[in-house]
Structure formats: structure tokens, C-alpha cells
Design an enzyme around this catalytic site. Structure first.
Site, PDB file in Angstrom:
ATOM      1  N   GLU A 274      -1.456  -1.637  -4.722  1.00 20.63           N
ATOM      2  CA  GLU A 274      -2.699  -0.772  -4.953  1.00 20.63           C
ATOM      3  C   GLU A 274      -2.194   0.501  -5.893  1.00 20.63           C
ATOM      4  O   GLU A 274      -1.367   1.106  -5.761  1.00 20.63           O
ATOM      5  CB  GLU A 274      -2.954  -0.258  -3.381  1.00 20.63           C
ATOM      6  CG  GLU A 274      -4.542   0.253  -3.786  1.00 20.63           C
ATOM      7  CD  GLU A 274      -5.025   0.410  -2.442  1.00 20.63           C
ATOM      8  OE1 GLU A 274      -5.619   1.686  -2.268  1.00 20.63           O
ATOM      9  OE2 GLU A 274      -5.182  -0.279  -1.537  1.00 20.63           O
TER      10      GLU A 274
ATOM     11  N   ASP B 233      -2.522   0.793   7.350  1.00 18.22           N
ATOM     12  CA  ASP B 233      -1.503   0.875   6.340  1.00 18.22           C
ATOM     13  C   ASP B 233      -1.319  -0.750   6.101  1.00 18.22           C
ATOM     14  O   ASP B 233      -1.205  -1.139   5.101  1.00 18.22           O
ATOM     15  CB  ASP B 233      -0.327   1.719   6.358  1.00 18.22           C
ATOM     16  CG  ASP B 233      -0.758   3.140   6.537  1.00 18.22           C
ATOM     17  OD1 ASP B 233      -1.375   3.566   5.361  1.00 18.22           O
ATOM     18  OD2 ASP B 233      -0.484   3.836   7.412  1.00 18.22           O
TER      19      ASP B 233
ATOM     20  N   ASP C  76       0.801  -1.211   0.008  1.00 17.38           N
ATOM     21  CA  ASP C  76       0.019   0.021  -0.017  1.00 17.38           C
ATOM     22  C   ASP C  76       0.891   1.177  -0.011  1.00 17.38           C
ATOM     23  O   ASP C  76       1.486   1.561   0.985  1.00 17.38           O
ATOM     24  CB  ASP C  76      -1.055  -0.138   1.394  1.00 17.38           C
ATOM     25  CG  ASP C  76      -1.781   1.137   1.462  1.00 17.38           C
ATOM     26  OD1 ASP C  76      -2.329   1.773   0.406  1.00 17.38           O
ATOM     27  OD2 ASP C  76      -1.993   1.863   2.357  1.00 17.38           O
TER      28      ASP C  76
END
Length: 172
Positions: free
Chosen positions: A66, A138, A7
Site C-alpha cells: 500500500e 492491519d 500494509d
């Protein structure tokens, strides 16, 4: 198969590593890379250095990242894209296959709906990986990205979002 989920973020980049054996997923490791304040090149180098260490230690076979969403602030979007680029470059330089997923695909794969909030993602990651506690936001997002990849990018209902787009909260 061992999967590293990422991420990306310029201040905090989440990472999560899972193993997939058949239909079973198991937790390996997760955490956050916090970059020091300073100039952009040194922050990007920090992300790359830490990811290199993680890859060397855990030896993932594939990476799931992502995709960047467009913020209201174009400068923030650009900075996020550069952090994402650093993560992808690190994976590619380590000869790892990289898959990219939108936030919608990740949330749909983990929670079952594309507009889940952070707490829902954290809770489902905890349940899917049989963790004692919820990972930080996160790290949970990175683990969710790895889970999405392990499911082949398909949601819990096995509905592929490839080739679709969101319109008024629905896939079209």
C-alpha cells in the site's frame, strides 16, 4: 500465483498471503509484525528480518504494497514512508516483483468503493477469502492489498483507477 500483501507501519506492519488460481482466491497466512520500541534503524531492521522470514517460509511470487498517504503530521508520514521503503527493499532483495496501490484502489477492489471504513474492508476480506472470522485490521489491510493485486488493481466493478485522482469523493 502466490501474493504477499503488505500494509506498512513503523509500529505494526500487516502482512497477508493469498494464492490465486484462475479466478479463485484462497487464504494462506496473515498477521502483524510488531516492532520493539527504540531507535528507527532497529525498528526498520525488525520489519526487514520478519519479512525475510515470511518470504522464506511462504515463497510468494509477487508483492503488493500500500502506498503512503500524507498525514496531517509530516513526521508521521516520513516515518511511515521509511517502514514502507524497508518492506519494498526486502521484497526487491528477494527478487520479487513489487506493485504499489493507493488505499483508494485497495478499498475499491475489495469493497467496491474507495471510502470504505476498516470494518467494511475486514468483512469483505473475510467473505472473499471464505474465512471463519474477520482478520485484525492491519492483517485485513494487507490481505486486501493482495486481493487488489490479484484483481489486477481493478475494482469489483472492473473500473481501473490508474491515471485518475480523487476530487470531492469522486474519481476524475
Amino acid at each position: 500465483m502466490r501474493i504477499l500483501g503488505i500494509d506498512p507501519g513503523l509500529r505494526i506492519t500487516g502482512f497477508g498471503i493469498i494464492d490465486k488460481a484462475g479466478g479463485r482466491l484462497s487464504y494462506v497466512s496473515s498477521g502483524c509484525i510488531r516492532t520493539p520500541a527504540g531507535e528507527l534503524p532497529s525498528r526498520l531492521k525488525s520489519i526487514m528480518d520478519h519479512l525475510n522470514e515470511i518470504i522464506a517460509e511462504h515463497r510468494p511470487e509477487q508483492v503488493a504494497v500500500e502506498q503512503v498517504f500524507v498525514n496531517v503530521n509530516p513526521q508521521s508520514t516520513l516515518m511511515l514512508g521509511q517502514a514502507r521503503g524497508a518492506a519494498i527493499c526486502t521484497a526487491v532483495l528477494n527478487d520479487l516483483a513489487v506493485a504499489e496501490y493507493t488505499a483508494l484502489q485497495v478499498k475499491q477492489a475489495v469493497v467496491g468503493q474507495g471510502h470504505a471504513d476498516k470494518e467494511q474492508v475486514q468483512e469483505m476480506v473475510k467473505r472473499l477469502l471464505n474465512l471463519a472470522g474477520s482478520p485484525g485490521a492491519d492483517a485485513a489491510d494487507a490481505l486486501a492489498c493482495a486481493i487488489c493485486h490479484a484483481h489486477g488493481g481493478l475494482g469489483l466493478g472492473k473500473i481501473s483507477t490508474a491515471g485518475y485522482r480523487m476530487k470531492k469523493g469522486r474519481l476524475v
